[in-house]
Motif scaffolding. Structure first.
Motif, PDB file in Angstrom:
ATOM      1  N   ILE A  19       0.838  -1.198   0.000  1.00 46.48           N
ATOM      2  CA  ILE A  19       0.000   0.000   0.000  1.00 46.48           C
ATOM      3  C   ILE A  19       0.873   1.248   0.000  1.00 46.48           C
ATOM      4  CG2 ILE A  19      -1.703   1.334   1.281  1.00 46.48           C
ATOM      5  CD1 ILE A  19      -2.889  -1.239   2.306  1.00 46.48           C
ATOM      6  N   ASN A  20       0.728   2.060  -1.015  1.00 43.14           N
ATOM      7  CA  ASN A  20       1.329   3.390  -1.091  1.00 43.14           C
ATOM      8  C   ASN A  20       0.207   4.417  -0.959  1.00 43.14           C
ATOM      9  OD1 ASN A  20       3.984   2.398  -1.711  1.00 43.14           O
ATOM     10  ND2 ASN A  20       3.240   1.971  -3.781  1.00 43.14           N
ATOM     11  N   ARG A  21       0.326   5.302   0.010  1.00 43.97           N
ATOM     12  CA  ARG A  21      -0.741   6.273   0.259  1.00 43.97           C
ATOM     13  C   ARG A  21      -0.247   7.691  -0.031  1.00 43.97           C
ATOM     14  NH1 ARG A  21      -4.908   3.722   3.051  1.00 43.97           N
ATOM     15  NH2 ARG A  21      -4.334   1.835   4.219  1.00 43.97           N
ATOM     16  N   GLU A  22      -1.219   8.546  -0.268  1.00 47.35           N
ATOM     17  CA  GLU A  22      -0.957   9.973  -0.428  1.00 47.35           C
ATOM     18  C   GLU A  22      -2.076  10.747   0.263  1.00 47.35           C
ATOM     19  OE1 GLU A  22      -2.808  10.921  -4.781  1.00 47.35           O
ATOM     20  OE2 GLU A  22      -0.904   9.797  -4.756  1.00 47.35           O
ATOM     21  N   LYS A  23      -1.920  12.041   0.371  1.00 46.57           N
ATOM     22  CA  LYS A  23      -2.910  12.863   1.062  1.00 46.57           C
ATOM     23  C   LYS A  23      -4.258  12.771   0.361  1.00 46.57           C
ATOM     24  CE  LYS A  23      -3.775  17.527   2.816  1.00 46.57           C
ATOM     25  NZ  LYS A  23      -3.273  18.929   2.908  1.00 46.57           N
ATOM     26  N   CYS A  24      -5.286  12.557   1.162  1.00 47.12           N
ATOM     27  CA  CYS A  24      -6.635  12.388   0.616  1.00 47.12           C
ATOM     28  C   CYS A  24      -7.185  13.736   0.157  1.00 47.12           C
ATOM     29  CB  CYS A  24      -7.554  11.790   1.681  1.00 47.12           C
ATOM     30  SG  CYS A  24      -9.129  11.225   1.038  1.00 47.12           S
TER      31      CYS A  24
ATOM     32  N   LYS B  26      -2.348   6.911  -7.066  1.00 47.85           N
ATOM     33  CA  LYS B  26      -3.034   6.674  -8.337  1.00 47.85           C
ATOM     34  C   LYS B  26      -2.543   5.393  -9.001  1.00 47.85           C
ATOM     35  CE  LYS B  26      -6.171   8.011 -11.187  1.00 47.85           C
ATOM     36  NZ  LYS B  26      -7.582   8.082 -10.750  1.00 47.85           N
ATOM     37  N   ASP B  27      -1.237   5.153  -8.968  1.00 44.93           N
ATOM     38  CA  ASP B  27      -0.705   3.934  -9.577  1.00 44.93           C
ATOM     39  C   ASP B  27      -1.272   2.691  -8.895  1.00 44.93           C
ATOM     40  OD1 ASP B  27       0.754   5.310 -11.424  1.00 44.93           O
ATOM     41  OD2 ASP B  27       2.674   5.137 -10.356  1.00 44.93           O
ATOM     42  N   LEU B  28      -1.296   2.694  -7.557  1.00 43.15           N
ATOM     43  CA  LEU B  28      -1.817   1.539  -6.825  1.00 43.15           C
ATOM     44  C   LEU B  28      -3.301   1.349  -7.118  1.00 43.15           C
ATOM     45  CD1 LEU B  28      -1.543  -0.733  -4.770  1.00 43.15           C
ATOM     46  CD2 LEU B  28      -1.949   0.961  -2.954  1.00 43.15           C
ATOM     47  N   THR B  29      -4.039   2.443  -7.150  1.00 44.97           N
ATOM     48  CA  THR B  29      -5.474   2.362  -7.458  1.00 44.97           C
ATOM     49  C   THR B  29      -5.699   1.689  -8.804  1.00 44.97           C
ATOM     50  OG1 THR B  29      -6.086   4.291  -6.127  1.00 44.97           O
ATOM     51  CG2 THR B  29      -7.548   3.720  -7.954  1.00 44.97           C
ATOM     52  N   GLU B  30      -4.976   2.144  -9.811  1.00 47.67           N
ATOM     53  CA  GLU B  30      -5.157   1.582 -11.154  1.00 47.67           C
ATOM     54  C   GLU B  30      -4.718   0.124 -11.213  1.00 47.67           C
ATOM     55  OE1 GLU B  30      -3.301   4.118 -14.017  1.00 47.67           O
ATOM     56  OE2 GLU B  30      -4.839   5.683 -13.834  1.00 47.67           O
TER      57      GLU B  30
END
Length: 473
Positions: A185-190, A302-306
């Motif tokens: 899991i790579n996260r960024e600011k929501c 975005k990359d992880l989501t896709e």
């Protein structure tokens, strides 16, 4: 003779025998053999093999292994005070029905063990050399059968008494493996608005026995829905399914978007299409999207989501191959089920159950998943493997079974395969030349507190078993 079988079944059911707690029943079987001066072997996994010499005229016949498992699934009705670690299973006879008192009956597979004990305890049944094989942990890991050594087994004909429908004879079962696909899991600011998408009210079912019914899978539906909006969203949280061997009936995902109005419009449209597609197979599907009011500081990159969306969307699901030979036409040969998605230990983890009656096809499906996961920057691990019992065109015991059953019952037997795991596959690996068939009496609602069996069917199947033994010369 039925009373002798039921006597031993009741005795077995007086001894606690939940899966992975078989020490007492295993020791009882050893004592039973020693009291009758029969050769007996008990291994570290608590499997028991009891041997009985052939009766007169059968000394040169092939040795027969009669196999069943001593453990049982222990389930009780709400409100029951039954203690499976101490209390005997009650017997309630109602006409032709034998059931327990708001618990599982344990006919799966106590009937097989009772048959074995009745044969061992008799002096008037014709038979070849017998090896009564009683295994442990069949209902959980199959570790009993997996721990067996060929050292104490000489038979090459195996009668597996673990069927649940009289007159139905199994000649193949699926092998399987569980594939675990994980994304870091790579996260960024929501940012943006949040919404929760819920897929629910699916029929589901067993991922082996009901995979051919073309029912929807909630996780796969989530992937299809999200694919239509993947350029507009980031995943915040995702979960779905509950067991690897069950078709997922529920899934939910929280998404973030800077254009949530458009996301809702697209999802509403695709939802109507999906519901129409499953009008007959899964008519009660619900797909809801609603605003999510809880605060979230982070979302998936975005990359992880896709990658996650495209993995779910592209992941094969359902029946891959069917049998097309005369005996097994219409039976599933290979399938896979995307059973669970969950966030666990800083990973998104997918659990996939793969089944195949042919080992090479199992390998093909495993490789497809590995290739797909690699393209999506995911890792793959595998566990819980068990071997298939592959269909054999030539089988002498099958010929005996068919001819004997016709003469015995006046009916045509049903010869088929099961798209689930049986110990037969393990035994075939252990004894490559083994000629195996699986059958049993009518047992209903197995693994539930409503389990019951037909007494007359138990009797007929035992008489039929005796007839088979008399024909093996």
């Amino acid at each position: 003779m039925i009373e002798k079988v039921l006597k031993w079944f009741e005795k077995i059911n007086s001894i606690p025998r939940e899966s992975d707690k078989e020490e007492r029943i295993s020791n009882f079987l050893v004592d039973f053999a020693k009291e009758r001066n029969l050769e007996v072997y008990q291994d570290e996994a608590l499997n028991v093999i009891i041997k009985k010499p052939a009766t007169k005229g059968y000394e040169n016949a092939p040795t027969v292994i009669i196999q069943g498992h001593m453990d049982m699934v222990c389930e009780k009705a709400q409100g029951s005070n039954h203690n499976f670690d101490e209390d005997p299973i009650a017997f309630i006879r109602e006409g032709d029905i034998l059931r327990a008192d708001n618990t599982t009956l344990g006919a799966d597979d106590g009937i097989a063990i009772a048959y074995g004990l009745a044969l061992l305890d008799s002096n008037d049944i014709e038979h070849p050399n017998l090896e009564i094989l009683c295994t442990t942990a069949e209902e959980t890991t199959m570790n009993g059968a997996l721990s067996l050594s060929k050292e104490h087994l000489k038979g090459e004909i195996v009668l597996n008494i673990d069927g649940e429908e009289e007159g139905v004879f199994l000649i193949s079962s699926a092998g399987g493996i569980t594939s675990l696909v994980s994304f870091d899991i790579n996260r960024e600011k929501c940012s943006g608005d949040l919404a929760k998408i819920v897929v629910s009210e699916l029929k589901g079912g067993h991922s082996g026995m009901e995979i051919n019914k073309q029912r929807a899978n909630a996780i796969k539906l989530m992937g299809r829905i999200l694919y239509e909006v993947k350029d507009l969203i980031n995943i915040v949280n995702i979960k779905g399914g509950s067991k690897d061997n069950a078709i997922a009936t529920y899934g939910e995902i929280v998404v973030a978007s800077n254009n949530m109005k458009r996301v809702k419009e697209i999802i509403s449209k695709i939802s109507l299409m999906i519901k129409a597609e499953y009008e007959f197979e899964d008519p009660d599907i619900k797909i809801d999207i609603e605003d999510f009011r809880e605060k979230r500081d982070e979302m998936f990159s975005k990359d992880l989501t896709e990658n996650i969306i495209e993995f779910i969307y592209s992941m094969p699901y359902g029946v891959e191959y069917m049998f097309n030979n005369d005996e097994l036409k219409g039976v599933v040969k290979a399938s896979l089920n995307l059973g669970i998605v969950e966030e666990k230990d800083k990973e998104v983890l997918f659990t996939i159950s793969i089944r195949s009656a042919v080992d090479s096809i199992l390998d093909e499906i495993r490789n497809k998943i590995k290739i797909l996961a690699n393209r999506m920057n995911a890792k793959v691990e595998e566990n819980s493997a068990y071997p298939s019992w592959q269909y054999s065109k030539d089988s002498n015991i099958r010929n005996i079974i068919v001819n004997t059953y016709k003469d015995f019952s006046g009916k045509e037997p049903i010869i088929t395969a099961v798209h689930a795991g049986l110990e037969c596959g393990i035994l075939k690996n252990l004894i490559p030349n083994a000629d195996i068939i699986s059958f049993g009496p009518d047992i209903f609602r197995v693994h539930t507190p409503d389990e019951y069996c037909s007494i007359s069917s138990v009797e007929r199947t035992f008489e039929y078993l005796k007839k088979i033994l008399s024909e093996i010369k």
